[in-house]
Design an enzyme around this catalytic site. Sequence first.
Site, mmCIF file in Angstrom:
data_model
loop_
_atom_site.group_PDB
_atom_site.id
_atom_site.type_symbol
_atom_site.label_atom_id
_atom_site.label_comp_id
_atom_site.label_asym_id
_atom_site.label_seq_id
_atom_site.Cartn_x
_atom_site.Cartn_y
_atom_site.Cartn_z
ATOM 1 N N LEU A 11 17.962 -98.098 26.185
ATOM 2 C CA LEU A 11 18.872 -98.971 25.450
ATOM 3 C C LEU A 11 19.638 -99.891 26.395
ATOM 4 O O LEU A 11 19.806 -101.084 26.114
ATOM 5 C CB LEU A 11 19.838 -98.127 24.614
ATOM 6 C CG LEU A 11 20.875 -98.884 23.795
ATOM 7 C CD1 LEU A 11 20.214 -99.853 22.823
ATOM 8 C CD2 LEU A 11 21.777 -97.902 23.034
ATOM 9 N N ASP A 35 31.125 -93.268 37.809
ATOM 10 C CA ASP A 35 31.146 -91.888 37.308
ATOM 11 C C ASP A 35 31.959 -91.857 36.018
ATOM 12 O O ASP A 35 33.194 -91.858 36.054
ATOM 13 C CB ASP A 35 31.752 -90.958 38.353
ATOM 14 C CG ASP A 35 31.811 -89.503 37.899
ATOM 15 O OD1 ASP A 35 31.314 -89.204 36.780
ATOM 16 O OD2 ASP A 35 32.364 -88.671 38.641
ATOM 17 N N ALA A 59 23.922 -90.710 28.314
ATOM 18 C CA ALA A 59 23.929 -89.463 27.545
ATOM 19 C C ALA A 59 23.089 -88.420 28.259
ATOM 20 O O ALA A 59 22.252 -88.741 29.109
ATOM 21 C CB ALA A 59 23.376 -89.685 26.138
ATOM 22 N N TYR A 60 23.312 -87.176 27.904
ATOM 23 C CA TYR A 60 22.434 -86.081 28.308
ATOM 24 C C TYR A 60 21.450 -85.891 27.161
ATOM 25 O O TYR A 60 21.845 -85.494 26.066
ATOM 26 C CB TYR A 60 23.250 -84.808 28.541
ATOM 27 C CG TYR A 60 22.433 -83.625 29.030
ATOM 28 C CD1 TYR A 60 22.485 -83.231 30.358
ATOM 29 C CD2 TYR A 60 21.617 -82.902 28.159
ATOM 30 C CE1 TYR A 60 21.748 -82.149 30.810
ATOM 31 C CE2 TYR A 60 20.873 -81.836 28.602
ATOM 32 C CZ TYR A 60 20.943 -81.452 29.923
ATOM 33 O OH TYR A 60 20.204 -80.388 30.367
ATOM 34 N N THR A 100 23.217 -89.256 17.342
ATOM 35 C CA THR A 100 21.834 -88.898 17.050
ATOM 36 C C THR A 100 21.673 -88.255 15.682
ATOM 37 O O THR A 100 22.609 -87.659 15.143
ATOM 38 C CB THR A 100 21.343 -87.907 18.132
ATOM 39 O OG1 THR A 100 20.064 -87.385 17.775
ATOM 40 C CG2 THR A 100 22.298 -86.727 18.271
ATOM 41 N N ASP A 101 20.460 -88.383 15.155
ATOM 42 C CA ASP A 101 20.119 -87.689 13.907
ATOM 43 C C ASP A 101 20.133 -86.176 14.066
ATOM 44 O O ASP A 101 20.196 -85.437 13.090
ATOM 45 C CB ASP A 101 18.734 -88.140 13.414
ATOM 46 C CG ASP A 101 17.625 -87.843 14.410
ATOM 47 O OD1 ASP A 101 17.867 -87.978 15.634
ATOM 48 O OD2 ASP A 101 16.507 -87.496 13.982
ATOM 49 N N TYR A 124 22.507 -79.379 22.344
ATOM 50 C CA TYR A 124 22.485 -80.836 22.419
ATOM 51 C C TYR A 124 23.120 -81.453 21.175
ATOM 52 O O TYR A 124 23.989 -82.337 21.276
ATOM 53 C CB TYR A 124 21.044 -81.326 22.567
ATOM 54 C CG TYR A 124 20.863 -82.806 22.318
ATOM 55 C CD1 TYR A 124 21.265 -83.750 23.263
ATOM 56 C CD2 TYR A 124 20.303 -83.272 21.124
ATOM 57 C CE1 TYR A 124 21.108 -85.111 23.021
ATOM 58 C CE2 TYR A 124 20.140 -84.626 20.885
ATOM 59 C CZ TYR A 124 20.548 -85.540 21.840
ATOM 60 O OH TYR A 124 20.401 -86.884 21.596
ATOM 61 N N LYS A 128 26.660 -83.731 20.899
ATOM 62 C CA LYS A 128 26.716 -85.084 20.348
ATOM 63 C C LYS A 128 27.665 -85.161 19.152
ATOM 64 O O LYS A 128 28.408 -86.134 18.996
ATOM 65 C CB LYS A 128 25.314 -85.546 19.943
ATOM 66 C CG LYS A 128 24.336 -85.666 21.112
ATOM 67 C CD LYS A 128 24.728 -86.733 22.114
ATOM 68 C CE LYS A 128 24.430 -88.129 21.611
ATOM 69 N NZ LYS A 128 24.663 -89.163 22.667
ATOM 70 N N TRP A 149 14.905 -90.924 17.624
ATOM 71 C CA TRP A 149 13.577 -91.060 18.237
ATOM 72 C C TRP A 149 13.399 -92.401 18.942
ATOM 73 O O TRP A 149 12.461 -93.153 18.652
ATOM 74 C CB TRP A 149 12.502 -90.860 17.185
ATOM 75 C CG TRP A 149 12.467 -89.513 16.530
ATOM 76 C CD1 TRP A 149 13.350 -88.485 16.690
ATOM 77 C CD2 TRP A 149 11.482 -89.034 15.598
ATOM 78 N NE1 TRP A 149 12.985 -87.398 15.919
ATOM 79 C CE2 TRP A 149 11.840 -87.716 15.238
ATOM 80 C CE3 TRP A 149 10.350 -89.602 15.023
ATOM 81 C CZ2 TRP A 149 11.097 -86.956 14.333
ATOM 82 C CZ3 TRP A 149 9.613 -88.850 14.127
ATOM 83 C CH2 TRP A 149 9.972 -87.536 13.787
#
Length: 279
Positions: A11, A35, A59-60, A100-101, A124, A128, A149
């Site tokens: 992105l 950082d 993001a992780y 995220t979905d 995860y 989020k 995705w």
Amino acid sequence: MVLLTGANGQLGQDFQKLFTGLGVKFVATDYLELDITSLSAVREFVSKRVISHIINCAAYNDVDKAESEPDKAFLLNRDAPVLLAKVASEIGAIYVNYSTDFVFDGTKGSPYVETDTVSPISVYADSKAQGEKGVLDLYSRSFVIRTSWVFGMGNNNFNKQVINWSKNKDILNIVDDQKSSATYSWDLAEYSWALICTGKYGLYHLSNGDECSKYDQAKYVLDSIGWNGTLGIAKTADFNLPAKRSEYTKLDSSKLEAVISKKIPSWQSGIDRFLKEYL
């Protein structure tokens, strides 16, 4: 000037291309330049510049590894976004964060809207979910954009994996019991910016139109590149993954589309444009 964090990812790279084309001034940073887990480092960085927007693309994202690295996942997905929102509030900048979905458990059976209750089923997903809540609770001039995705030119992604697998294998088995929508990172950047420019803050969903399974996505990619192998159906349970996956997490993007008065293209269109760029 826009501050881009996580600018070397899928992105972030497309935001850089978009802003260059539009003539939007930006400064692109990744973890080597800034950082985002350090409040003093971020404050010092923005103090030297006139920043109007902070767009956090960092993001992780390793869903399975997060199960064994929860501290790292929460640091990057919960704590850093809230820290950035805090700095944005201090300097009066617009703040943008991505979610995220995965925050949904997948039991609804129809596309998720922004008012649906989150119910994360993995580390995860929980990191989020807590990150987006923290941002929205802290700073009213924030956008939180959920997507799904994501694929693009930067970094590895499912489309690239499928293409690489197809080079060495005549048989591929892909799961058909995970459904959402593949999202082209260029569309995510373009339609996010259209939303950001409206100044209508809040929580939004943004994914390419129509639902698909991982199998559907793989088949479309393989058909498009003329692969002559055999594509079989697998189930998520076959792979014994550390993190649980939701079965159905298609996001409804109609709220965002109404605000920007534009329709988001289909995931097939996104893959077509990605393949033209990638191959």
